[in-house]
Design a protein around this motif. Structure first.
Motif, short mmCIF file in Angstrom:
data_model
loop_
_atom_site.label_atom_id
_atom_site.label_comp_id
_atom_site.label_asym_id
_atom_site.label_seq_id
_atom_site.Cartn_x
_atom_site.Cartn_y
_atom_site.Cartn_z
N ASN A 135 46.07 8.17 18.31
CA ASN A 135 45.30 7.28 19.18
C ASN A 135 46.19 6.82 20.33
OD1 ASN A 135 42.92 7.24 17.54
ND2 ASN A 135 44.03 5.94 16.11
N TYR A 136 45.67 6.94 21.52
CA TYR A 136 46.45 6.59 22.70
C TYR A 136 45.52 6.37 23.88
CZ TYR A 136 45.91 11.66 23.18
OH TYR A 136 45.41 12.94 23.23
N TYR A 137 46.11 5.85 24.95
CA TYR A 137 45.39 5.62 26.20
C TYR A 137 46.07 6.41 27.31
CZ TYR A 137 43.66 1.42 23.77
OH TYR A 137 43.10 0.55 22.87
N LEU A 138 45.26 6.82 28.26
CA LEU A 138 45.77 7.50 29.44
C LEU A 138 45.33 6.74 30.68
CD1 LEU A 138 44.90 11.06 28.22
CD2 LEU A 138 47.22 10.29 28.73
N PHE A 139 46.18 6.72 31.68
CA PHE A 139 45.91 5.95 32.89
C PHE A 139 46.32 6.75 34.12
CE2 PHE A 139 45.49 1.93 30.58
CZ PHE A 139 46.27 2.14 29.47
N TRP A 140 45.66 6.42 35.21
CA TRP A 140 46.13 6.80 36.53
C TRP A 140 46.38 5.51 37.30
CZ3 TRP A 140 47.70 11.34 38.54
CH2 TRP A 140 47.33 12.52 37.86
N TYR A 141 47.59 5.41 37.86
CA TYR A 141 47.95 4.29 38.72
C TYR A 141 48.21 4.84 40.12
CZ TYR A 141 48.61 0.97 34.84
OH TYR A 141 48.42 0.14 33.76
N LYS A 142 47.88 4.01 41.09
CA LYS A 142 48.09 4.34 42.50
C LYS A 142 49.17 3.43 43.05
CE LYS A 142 45.51 3.64 46.82
NZ LYS A 142 44.17 3.26 47.38
N GLN A 143 50.10 4.02 43.80
CA GLN A 143 51.14 3.22 44.43
C GLN A 143 51.17 3.54 45.93
OE1 GLN A 143 55.39 3.78 43.29
NE2 GLN A 143 55.55 1.54 43.23
N PRO A 144 50.51 2.71 46.73
CA PRO A 144 50.51 2.91 48.18
C PRO A 144 51.87 2.56 48.77
CG PRO A 144 49.34 0.90 47.60
CD PRO A 144 49.72 1.57 46.31
N PRO A 145 52.02 2.72 50.08
CA PRO A 145 53.31 2.42 50.70
C PRO A 145 53.81 0.99 50.45
CG PRO A 145 51.98 3.72 52.19
CD PRO A 145 51.10 3.40 51.01
N SER A 146 52.92 0.08 50.18
CA SER A 146 53.34 -1.29 49.83
C SER A 146 54.08 -1.34 48.49
CB SER A 146 52.12 -2.20 49.75
OG SER A 146 51.29 -1.82 48.65
N ARG A 147 53.96 -0.27 47.70
CA ARG A 147 54.61 -0.09 46.40
C ARG A 147 54.01 -0.94 45.29
NH1 ARG A 147 60.84 1.12 46.25
NH2 ARG A 147 60.07 2.34 44.47
N GLN A 148 52.88 -1.54 45.56
CA GLN A 148 52.13 -2.21 44.49
C GLN A 148 51.60 -1.16 43.53
OE1 GLN A 148 50.92 -5.75 44.10
NE2 GLN A 148 50.30 -4.89 42.12
#
Lengths: 113, 115
Positions: free
Chosen positions: B31-44
């Protein structure tokens, strides 16, 4: 909606100095994570806390320590700073109510000169 | 140990077109989770989309959708109607289920949306 707060946002230190980074999780989130992201790299897990107890430890140098306080905020203490410690340090928080999804703060940019 | 691999260091797409970012992973967890994160030029670091491994249905969030192939350990992100604001680094990440589990990230894919 309230987000994760990190302070300071920017920090400049000299080699061998000490730095303290603070993190205030989203209200009612009980878990805090710290990540380090070097230039051009992916975030690397350092340490996490659940209900004020350390829950996991990653590639955190012995010169670093962290804790979570009774109000759930967390502090990352970094001593004997080295040039290689220059990075973006993220704090993230999660809870059962967030279905374990980690929400990130804006990060603290540390520059060691 | 858990690993996440993103084989496309850089990609580009024209505004309004569709692009797919690839991600493969390896874990011994059931059991696990998968994610996509976005990091724009602001680096958030901004959460884009999340998938529970026990759910067969692919997650969707507006213009973002995933193609989750559990047997193949593949988790691709499709961005439809690409916008200039989608220009960012995209990280695929994995966390075991169980509470307070760390995220393991891939190396990232730098996406540029061209006007």
């Amino acid at each position: 909606a309230a987000g994760v707060i990190q302070s300071p946002r920017h920090l400049i230190k000299e080699k061998r100095e000490t730095a303290t980074l603070k993190c205030y999780p989203i209200p009612r989130h009980d878990t805090v994570y710290w990540y380090q992201q070097g230039p051009g790299q992916d975030p690397q897990f350092l340490i996490s806390f659940y209900e004020k107890m350390q829950s996991d430890k990653g590639s955190i140098p012995d010169r670093f320590s962290a804790q979570q306080f009774s109000d759930y905020h967390s502090e990352l203490n970094m001593s004997s700073l080295e040039l290689g410690d220059s990075a973006l340090y993220f704090c993230a928080s999660s809870s059962v109510t967030s279905e374990e999804t980690q929400y990130f703060g804006p990060g603290t940019r540390l520059l060691v000169l | 140990a858990q690993t996440v691999t993103q084989s496309q260091p850089e990609m580009s797409v024209q505004e309004a077109e569709t692009v797919t970012l690839s991600c493969t992973y390896d874990t011994s967890e059931s059991n696990y989770y998968l994610f996509w994160y976005k990091q724009p030029p602001s680096r958030q670091m901004i959460l884009v989309i999340r998938q529970e491994a026990y759910k067969q249905q692919n997650a969707t969030e507006n213009r973002f959708s995933v193609n989750f192939q559990k047997a193949a350990k593949s988790f691709s992100l499709k961005i439809s109607d690409s916008q200039l604001g989608d220009t960012a680094m995209y990280f695929c990440a994995l966390a075991a289920q169980g509470g307070s589990e760390k995220l393991v990230f891939g190396k990232g894919t730098k996406l540029t949306v061209n006007p």
